[in-house]
Design a protein around this motif. Structure first.
Motif, short mmCIF file in Angstrom:
data_model
loop_
_atom_site.label_atom_id
_atom_site.label_comp_id
_atom_site.label_asym_id
_atom_site.label_seq_id
_atom_site.Cartn_x
_atom_site.Cartn_y
_atom_site.Cartn_z
N MET A 24 20.62 -11.25 1.97
CA MET A 24 19.92 -11.09 0.70
C MET A 24 18.42 -11.04 0.97
SD MET A 24 20.86 -11.77 -2.68
CE MET A 24 19.97 -11.69 -4.15
N LEU A 25 17.76 -10.07 0.37
CA LEU A 25 16.32 -9.93 0.54
C LEU A 25 15.59 -10.77 -0.49
CD1 LEU A 25 15.97 -6.09 1.10
CD2 LEU A 25 16.08 -7.88 2.81
N ALA A 26 14.39 -11.18 -0.10
CA ALA A 26 13.50 -11.90 -1.01
C ALA A 26 12.34 -10.97 -1.33
CB ALA A 26 12.99 -13.18 -0.35
N PHE A 27 11.90 -10.99 -2.58
CA PHE A 27 10.80 -10.14 -3.02
C PHE A 27 9.59 -11.01 -3.33
CE2 PHE A 27 14.73 -8.08 -4.82
CZ PHE A 27 14.87 -7.18 -3.76
N ALA A 28 8.43 -10.52 -2.96
CA ALA A 28 7.19 -11.25 -3.23
C ALA A 28 6.02 -10.27 -3.28
CB ALA A 28 6.93 -12.30 -2.14
N THR A 29 5.01 -10.63 -4.05
CA THR A 29 3.77 -9.87 -4.04
C THR A 29 2.96 -10.36 -2.84
OG1 THR A 29 3.79 -9.65 -6.43
CG2 THR A 29 1.65 -9.40 -5.32
N HIS A 58 -1.30 -2.94 -5.82
CA HIS A 58 -0.27 -3.97 -5.89
C HIS A 58 0.81 -3.61 -4.88
CE1 HIS A 58 2.66 -6.81 -7.45
NE2 HIS A 58 3.54 -5.86 -7.18
N VAL A 59 1.23 -4.58 -4.09
CA VAL A 59 2.33 -4.37 -3.14
C VAL A 59 3.37 -5.46 -3.35
CG1 VAL A 59 3.02 -4.16 -0.73
CG2 VAL A 59 0.75 -3.36 -1.43
N SER A 60 4.58 -5.02 -3.65
CA SER A 60 5.74 -5.92 -3.66
C SER A 60 6.46 -5.69 -2.35
CB SER A 60 6.66 -5.60 -4.84
OG SER A 60 6.13 -6.10 -6.04
N ALA A 61 6.71 -6.78 -1.64
CA ALA A 61 7.36 -6.71 -0.33
C ALA A 61 8.79 -7.21 -0.44
CB ALA A 61 6.59 -7.56 0.68
N ALA A 62 9.66 -6.60 0.36
CA ALA A 62 11.04 -7.05 0.49
C ALA A 62 11.18 -7.64 1.89
CB ALA A 62 12.00 -5.87 0.31
N ALA A 89 13.60 -9.78 4.77
CA ALA A 89 14.93 -10.18 5.22
C ALA A 89 14.97 -11.71 5.33
CB ALA A 89 15.22 -9.54 6.58
N PRO A 90 16.17 -12.28 5.43
CA PRO A 90 16.28 -13.74 5.55
C PRO A 90 15.48 -14.32 6.72
CG PRO A 90 18.42 -12.81 5.06
CD PRO A 90 17.49 -11.64 5.31
N ASP A 91 15.28 -13.54 7.79
CA ASP A 91 14.49 -14.03 8.92
C ASP A 91 12.99 -13.87 8.71
OD1 ASP A 91 14.09 -11.31 9.23
OD2 ASP A 91 14.90 -11.21 11.27
N GLY A 92 12.60 -13.35 7.54
CA GLY A 92 11.18 -13.18 7.21
C GLY A 92 10.60 -11.83 7.56
N ALA A 93 11.38 -10.99 8.22
CA ALA A 93 10.88 -9.67 8.61
C ALA A 93 10.71 -8.78 7.39
CB ALA A 93 11.84 -9.03 9.60
N LEU A 94 9.65 -7.99 7.42
CA LEU A 94 9.40 -7.04 6.34
C LEU A 94 10.48 -5.95 6.40
CD1 LEU A 94 7.44 -6.27 4.03
CD2 LEU A 94 6.24 -4.82 5.69
N ALA A 95 11.19 -5.76 5.28
CA ALA A 95 12.28 -4.79 5.23
C ALA A 95 11.98 -3.63 4.28
CB ALA A 95 13.57 -5.48 4.80
N GLY A 96 10.90 -3.73 3.52
CA GLY A 96 10.56 -2.66 2.60
C GLY A 96 9.38 -3.02 1.72
N TYR A 97 8.97 -2.06 0.92
CA TYR A 97 7.82 -2.28 0.05
C TYR A 97 7.85 -1.32 -1.13
CZ TYR A 97 6.33 1.70 2.84
OH TYR A 97 6.29 2.92 3.48
N ALA A 98 7.13 -1.70 -2.16
CA ALA A 98 6.82 -0.84 -3.29
C ALA A 98 5.33 -1.03 -3.54
CB ALA A 98 7.63 -1.22 -4.52
N ALA A 99 4.57 0.03 -3.34
CA ALA A 99 3.11 -0.04 -3.49
C ALA A 99 2.69 0.79 -4.71
CB ALA A 99 2.42 0.48 -2.24
N PHE A 100 1.81 0.22 -5.49
CA PHE A 100 1.32 0.86 -6.71
C PHE A 100 -0.20 0.84 -6.74
CE2 PHE A 100 5.48 -0.73 -7.69
CZ PHE A 100 6.03 0.15 -8.61
N THR A 101 -0.78 1.90 -7.29
CA THR A 101 -2.21 1.89 -7.60
C THR A 101 -2.34 1.64 -9.09
OG1 THR A 101 -2.18 4.30 -7.85
CG2 THR A 101 -2.88 3.42 -5.71
N LEU A 102 -3.39 0.93 -9.46
CA LEU A 102 -3.63 0.59 -10.86
C LEU A 102 -4.93 1.23 -11.32
CD1 LEU A 102 -2.42 -2.38 -9.49
CD2 LEU A 102 -2.10 -2.56 -11.93
N VAL A 103 -4.85 1.99 -12.40
CA VAL A 103 -6.02 2.67 -12.95
C VAL A 103 -5.92 2.69 -14.48
CG1 VAL A 103 -6.41 4.17 -10.96
CG2 VAL A 103 -4.95 4.96 -12.81
#
Length: 152
Positions: free
Chosen positions: A1-6, A54-58, A60-74
């Motif tokens: 299961m992945l954890a999501f965080a900004t 803004h970057v939301s990171a996904a 893995a359980p071991d803490g490795a970066l498994a993905g991202y969603a990056a947004f620009t705000l204007v």
């Protein structure tokens, strides 16, 4: 299961580089031909310092970066007083895909963007990899089609 965080881009930049390169190779390179890949980390850092990233990171359980969603705000130029969050990049490593992972990542991002004052999210996807079903599941509506032309 992945954890999501900004997470701040400036803190995850080095860890994100292999994922952004894989993203380019898998998704973007086929659309742009011989264009060279190059993450403009300085520009992302500058956007972040201006409160426009803004970057939301996904992870893995071991803490490795498994993905991202990056947004620009204007500020939205067509809706006065509305802050627009435009998807700049969405990528999950192959081993992190499946189920509702992308949906969970984007729901996390939307909640965080709302907390930052964004009132509108703009999603896009390459023509070769449409994300229509994902975006509809999030409640987004198809409002336009985007075309690109290089001016050489």
């Amino acid at each position: 299961m992945l954890a999501f965080a900004t997470e701040p881009f400036t803190q995850l930049e080095a860890e994100a580089r292999p994922l952004t390169a894989a993203h380019w190779s898998e998704v973007e390179a086929p659309l742009h031909g011989d264009a060279a890949y190059g993450l403009d980390a300085a520009r992302y850092a500058r956007l972040e310092s201006l409160g426009m990233l803004h970057v939301s990171a996904a992870r893995a359980p071991d803490g490795a970066l498994a993905g991202y969603a990056a947004f620009t705000l204007v500020p939205c130029p067509h809706r006065q007083g509305m802050l627009l969050a435009a998807l700049d990049g969405l990528y999950l490593a192959p081993q992190a895909r499946g189920g509702f992972t992308a949906l969970g990542l984007l729901r996390h991002a939307e909640a965080e963007l709302h907390q930052r004052g964004a009132g509108l999210v703009q999603y896009s996807s390459p023509a070769s990899r449409p994300c229509d079903a994902l975006y509809r599941r999030l409640g987004a509506h198809h409002t336009e089609t985007i075309w690109h032309k290089e001016l050489c």
